[in-house]
Design a protein around this motif. Sequence first.
Motif, PDB file in Angstrom:
ATOM      1  N   LEU A 122       7.681  -5.530 -10.193  1.00  0.00           N
ATOM      2  CA  LEU A 122       7.814  -5.682  -8.747  1.00  0.00           C
ATOM      3  C   LEU A 122       6.495  -6.141  -8.122  1.00  0.00           C
ATOM      4  CD1 LEU A 122       9.547  -5.511  -6.234  1.00  0.00           C
ATOM      5  CD2 LEU A 122       9.087  -3.058  -6.140  1.00  0.00           C
ATOM      6  N   ALA A 123       5.369  -5.597  -8.567  1.00  0.00           N
ATOM      7  CA  ALA A 123       4.068  -6.025  -8.037  1.00  0.00           C
ATOM      8  C   ALA A 123       3.840  -7.502  -8.316  1.00  0.00           C
ATOM      9  CB  ALA A 123       2.948  -5.182  -8.652  1.00  0.00           C
ATOM     10  N   ASN A 124       4.185  -7.937  -9.520  1.00  0.00           N
ATOM     11  CA  ASN A 124       4.032  -9.347  -9.869  1.00  0.00           C
ATOM     12  C   ASN A 124       4.934 -10.230  -9.012  1.00  0.00           C
ATOM     13  OD1 ASN A 124       3.036 -11.569 -11.581  1.00  0.00           O
ATOM     14  ND2 ASN A 124       5.173 -11.648 -12.223  1.00  0.00           N
ATOM     15  N   ARG A 125       6.184  -9.785  -8.818  1.00  0.00           N
ATOM     16  CA  ARG A 125       7.101 -10.585  -7.987  1.00  0.00           C
ATOM     17  C   ARG A 125       6.621 -10.645  -6.540  1.00  0.00           C
ATOM     18  NH1 ARG A 125      11.949 -12.275 -10.781  1.00  0.00           N
ATOM     19  NH2 ARG A 125      12.587 -13.209  -8.819  1.00  0.00           N
ATOM     20  N   LEU A 126       6.109  -9.551  -6.009  1.00  0.00           N
ATOM     21  CA  LEU A 126       5.579  -9.558  -4.646  1.00  0.00           C
ATOM     22  C   LEU A 126       4.414 -10.540  -4.528  1.00  0.00           C
ATOM     23  CD1 LEU A 126       5.644  -5.759  -3.784  1.00  0.00           C
ATOM     24  CD2 LEU A 126       6.928  -7.549  -2.597  1.00  0.00           C
ATOM     25  N   ALA A 127       3.590 -10.596  -5.567  1.00  0.00           N
ATOM     26  CA  ALA A 127       2.397 -11.435  -5.528  1.00  0.00           C
ATOM     27  C   ALA A 127       2.671 -12.902  -5.852  1.00  0.00           C
ATOM     28  CB  ALA A 127       1.352 -10.887  -6.489  1.00  0.00           C
ATOM     29  N   THR A 128       3.820 -13.190  -6.474  1.00  0.00           N
ATOM     30  CA  THR A 128       4.070 -14.568  -6.904  1.00  0.00           C
ATOM     31  C   THR A 128       5.324 -15.196  -6.315  1.00  0.00           C
ATOM     32  OG1 THR A 128       5.258 -13.834  -8.892  1.00  0.00           O
ATOM     33  CG2 THR A 128       2.873 -14.231  -9.103  1.00  0.00           C
ATOM     34  N   ALA A 129       6.330 -14.403  -6.003  1.00  0.00           N
ATOM     35  CA  ALA A 129       7.624 -14.981  -5.600  1.00  0.00           C
ATOM     36  C   ALA A 129       8.221 -14.239  -4.422  1.00  0.00           C
ATOM     37  CB  ALA A 129       8.583 -14.962  -6.791  1.00  0.00           C
ATOM     38  N   SER A 130       7.403 -14.017  -3.396  1.00  0.00           N
ATOM     39  CA  SER A 130       7.909 -13.343  -2.202  1.00  0.00           C
ATOM     40  C   SER A 130       7.302 -14.010  -0.976  1.00  0.00           C
ATOM     41  CB  SER A 130       7.540 -11.852  -2.225  1.00  0.00           C
ATOM     42  OG  SER A 130       6.202 -11.657  -1.815  1.00  0.00           O
ATOM     43  N   ARG A 137      -3.371 -12.581  -3.052  1.00  0.00           N
ATOM     44  CA  ARG A 137      -4.013 -13.557  -3.926  1.00  0.00           C
ATOM     45  C   ARG A 137      -4.268 -12.943  -5.301  1.00  0.00           C
ATOM     46  NH1 ARG A 137      -6.188 -12.822   0.606  1.00  0.00           N
ATOM     47  NH2 ARG A 137      -8.016 -11.744  -0.213  1.00  0.00           N
ATOM     48  N   HIS A 138      -4.019 -13.729  -6.349  1.00  0.00           N
ATOM     49  CA  HIS A 138      -4.205 -13.234  -7.719  1.00  0.00           C
ATOM     50  C   HIS A 138      -5.657 -12.955  -8.068  1.00  0.00           C
ATOM     51  CE1 HIS A 138      -0.078 -13.688  -8.943  1.00  0.00           C
ATOM     52  NE2 HIS A 138      -0.072 -14.880  -8.405  1.00  0.00           N
ATOM     53  N   ASP A 139      -6.584 -13.659  -7.428  1.00  0.00           N
ATOM     54  CA  ASP A 139      -7.981 -13.505  -7.787  1.00  0.00           C
ATOM     55  C   ASP A 139      -8.683 -12.391  -7.010  1.00  0.00           C
ATOM     56  OD1 ASP A 139      -7.773 -14.812  -5.382  1.00  0.00           O
ATOM     57  OD2 ASP A 139      -9.467 -16.148  -5.733  1.00  0.00           O
ATOM     58  N   ASP A 140      -7.936 -11.679  -6.217  1.00  0.00           N
ATOM     59  CA  ASP A 140      -8.509 -10.636  -5.372  1.00  0.00           C
ATOM     60  C   ASP A 140      -8.041  -9.273  -5.873  1.00  0.00           C
ATOM     61  OD1 ASP A 140      -8.869  -8.733  -3.305  1.00  0.00           O
ATOM     62  OD2 ASP A 140      -8.830 -10.298  -1.778  1.00  0.00           O
ATOM     63  N   GLU A 141      -8.963  -8.475  -6.387  1.00  0.00           N
ATOM     64  CA  GLU A 141      -8.603  -7.173  -6.957  1.00  0.00           C
ATOM     65  C   GLU A 141      -7.941  -6.260  -5.923  1.00  0.00           C
ATOM     66  OE1 GLU A 141     -10.557  -3.788  -9.813  1.00  0.00           O
ATOM     67  OE2 GLU A 141     -11.886  -4.843  -8.433  1.00  0.00           O
ATOM     68  N   THR A 142      -8.419  -6.301  -4.687  1.00  0.00           N
ATOM     69  CA  THR A 142      -7.838  -5.470  -3.636  1.00  0.00           C
ATOM     70  C   THR A 142      -6.392  -5.860  -3.390  1.00  0.00           C
ATOM     71  OG1 THR A 142      -9.987  -5.129  -2.612  1.00  0.00           O
ATOM     72  CG2 THR A 142      -8.053  -4.742  -1.225  1.00  0.00           C
ATOM     73  N   ALA A 143      -6.119  -7.152  -3.366  1.00  0.00           N
ATOM     74  CA  ALA A 143      -4.747  -7.616  -3.151  1.00  0.00           C
ATOM     75  C   ALA A 143      -3.838  -7.179  -4.301  1.00  0.00           C
ATOM     76  CB  ALA A 143      -4.715  -9.131  -2.980  1.00  0.00           C
ATOM     77  N   ARG A 144      -4.341  -7.251  -5.535  1.00  0.00           N
ATOM     78  CA  ARG A 144      -3.536  -6.793  -6.685  1.00  0.00           C
ATOM     79  C   ARG A 144      -3.279  -5.295  -6.586  1.00  0.00           C
ATOM     80  NH1 ARG A 144      -7.000 -10.295  -9.338  1.00  0.00           N
ATOM     81  NH2 ARG A 144      -8.253  -8.579 -10.132  1.00  0.00           N
ATOM     82  N   ASP A 145      -4.291  -4.545  -6.149  1.00  0.00           N
ATOM     83  CA  ASP A 145      -4.112  -3.105  -5.968  1.00  0.00           C
ATOM     84  C   ASP A 145      -3.091  -2.825  -4.866  1.00  0.00           C
ATOM     85  OD1 ASP A 145      -5.965  -2.587  -7.948  1.00  0.00           O
ATOM     86  OD2 ASP A 145      -7.601  -2.100  -6.557  1.00  0.00           O
TER      87      ASP A 145
END
Length: 196
Positions: A122-130, A137-145
């Motif tokens: 779900l985290a990956n889908r939110l970050a890539t296909a939502s 952004r994938h390159d931002d650790e805070t955004a991934r968190d």
Amino acid sequence: MAENDPRRARSRTVLLEATSAHLDAGTAPSITEITTSAGVSRPTFYQHFGDLAAAYAAAAVERMNGQFALIRVPENSADADEAFLLDTLTQLLSHQLHHRNFYTTVIQTGADAFSESVVAFLANRLATASPFASQLRHDDETARDQATALAAGVVWLIHRWLEETDPRPAPAMARRVLGVITSFFNAAPAPTLTTH
């Protein structure tokens, strides 16, 4: 090359099928019940799974992966609007509600590997296909968190929903989950912390 051994693959498949059949019935099977249903030995079980929780999680992850494979990934972010996200959530929740005995039994047995897999998906889908991908952004650790924290909260909400005595229909729950996700992104920015 044991990992390419067709007998090993077959024994894993029958163990997962036996585990799933018991979980579908709403029972948490023992290793003996699984191996008897699968027609394999106890040592064969341990060749594939360290314990019952690992077998339950593997069966659940396999079932969810099959469901995830049916969900369309938009070709570009313009196609990933809130209607798309609502449709995706409704599909996933309808599947989970249909297999409610299975998933609630897995959840109640503490198969953490399953929850972790769903959170990661779900985290990956939110970050890539939502519709919110540009904010994660994938390159931002805070955004991934943030994506992981949001996904974990959504998974917890869904787990609680599945355990309700009379859960609301999947489309209504999808709207509720989408509301939580949307409110997360519409929240005011966090205040800057200062030290004194």
